[in-house]
Write a protein that holds these residues in place. Structure first.
Motif, mmCIF file in Angstrom:
data_model
loop_
_atom_site.group_PDB
_atom_site.id
_atom_site.type_symbol
_atom_site.label_atom_id
_atom_site.label_comp_id
_atom_site.label_asym_id
_atom_site.label_seq_id
_atom_site.Cartn_x
_atom_site.Cartn_y
_atom_site.Cartn_z
ATOM 1 N N GLN A 42 41.263 35.500 43.466
ATOM 2 C CA GLN A 42 39.856 35.645 43.096
ATOM 3 C C GLN A 42 39.382 37.066 43.359
ATOM 4 O OE1 GLN A 42 36.366 33.706 45.297
ATOM 5 N NE2 GLN A 42 36.618 32.346 43.539
ATOM 6 N N SER A 64 36.936 29.759 41.472
ATOM 7 C CA SER A 64 37.401 30.263 40.180
ATOM 8 C C SER A 64 38.205 31.540 40.375
ATOM 9 C CB SER A 64 36.208 30.535 39.262
ATOM 10 O OG SER A 64 35.519 29.335 38.974
ATOM 11 N N GLY A 65 39.310 31.635 39.649
ATOM 12 C CA GLY A 65 40.165 32.812 39.759
ATOM 13 C C GLY A 65 40.755 33.189 38.411
ATOM 14 N N ALA A 81 37.623 35.670 36.726
ATOM 15 C CA ALA A 81 37.379 34.405 37.427
ATOM 16 C C ALA A 81 37.050 33.357 36.374
ATOM 17 C CB ALA A 81 36.241 34.555 38.426
#
Length: 292
Positions: free
Chosen positions: A173, A96-97, A117
């Motif tokens: 991230q 996730s970013g 994120a």
């Protein structure tokens, strides 16, 4: 809508840019697509692996580890500049970013600070893991940097993207530091320069095609106890040719045996990129180097 490249198109794009490619067993269907979509793709992400040794690095990135199953990237870029293809689909590399970063990549604008994120990066990015300890001391050979440049440019060229479509994990991230040891701004300048010229494919096909040069890897299952096939004899004759046939009492045959395993192990131990996984059973990398 930027649809992911079909496996053959992905490999062809890399080779057209002059990248030396090794295609690993099952890479065309090895993916995490059952966990979510791959695409539309928006860019290319560069990582370092925090590992040592090409064979070990490729194995980890292919198989993954507890809590993070493989594939962990689409390709591993080794220190010698060889790109090892492991997947053409969704891979566990980006995590996730920051959605604002994704928008900037899509619009090919300067990147904002990655402070959230909130977006699934595995869906939107191709990922290349680069063999490096990531401690700021492990060197980045020019052959490896050139391969990063070429691999990223190959995908940009395939989609009509510019260099701003290539980012580092640390730009995506929060809390990430990879790739450490070179500047992504400097790498983007290299990619921009390359995209300003026509691709420069290798003077010979890579990997060498027809079988008289390097035959295709038949798969790991061909070299297991009880197996009898032409590939075993082919392997044995190449080992003898390279000076690694001392364990044969009579000579290579179609039947896989302990002499074959010991000769393969001796060859693996002679090569630094194979030593960490020198079990005597040939994989794609051993096969590739044996015919190099």
């Amino acid at each position: 809508m930027a649809t992911p490249l079909a496996p053959d198109r992905l490999a062809a794009a890399l080779r057209a840019e002059g990248v030396t490619v090794v295609e690993h067993d099952g890479w065309r269907t090895h993916n995490r697509n059952h966990k979510g979509p791959f695409g539309p793709v928006r860019g290319v992400m560069i990582h370092h692996t925090v590992t040592k040794g090409t064979a070990n690095t490729v194995r980890i990135c292919n198989d993954g580890y507890a809590g993070l199953p493989g594939p962990l990237c689409h390709g591993v870029i080794a220190k010698d500049g060889v790109v090892h293809l492991l997947s053409a689909g969704r891979a566990n590399h980006a995590g996730s970013g920051d959605g604002d970063v994704l928008k900037a990549v899509t619009d090919e604008k300067p990147l904002p600070v990655d402070d959230e994120a909130d977006t699934d990066g595995n869906r939107y990015f191709y990922g290349f893991e680069c063999e490096n300890l990531g401690d700021g001391k492990d060197p980045w050979p020019e052959a490896q940097l050139l391969a990063i440049e070429k691999a990223a440019a190959a995908l940009c060229r395939a989609y009509g993207w510019g260099e701003r479509s290539v980012i580092g994990h640390l730009e995506w991230q929060p809390g990430k530091s990879d790739p450490r040891g070179f500047s992504m701004d400097a790498m983007r300048r290299r990619i921009a320069d390359r995209l300003g010229t026509a691709p420069t494919p290798p003077t010979k096909p890579t990997p060498p095609a027809p079988s008289r040069e390097r035959p295709p890897f038949p798969g790991r299952q061909a070299f297991r106890p009880g197996q009898s096939n032409a590939a075993v004899e082919q392997l044995g004759r190449q080992l003898v040719k390279r000076g690694f046939g001392k364990h044969y009492r009579v000579g290579p045959s179609r039947q896989w045996g302990e002499a074959d395993r010991l000769n393969v192990q001796a060859f693996q131990r002679s090569r630094p990129e194979l030593r960490s996984d020198a079990d005597g059973y040939p994989g794609p990398l051993t096969w590739h180097i044996l015919w190099s």
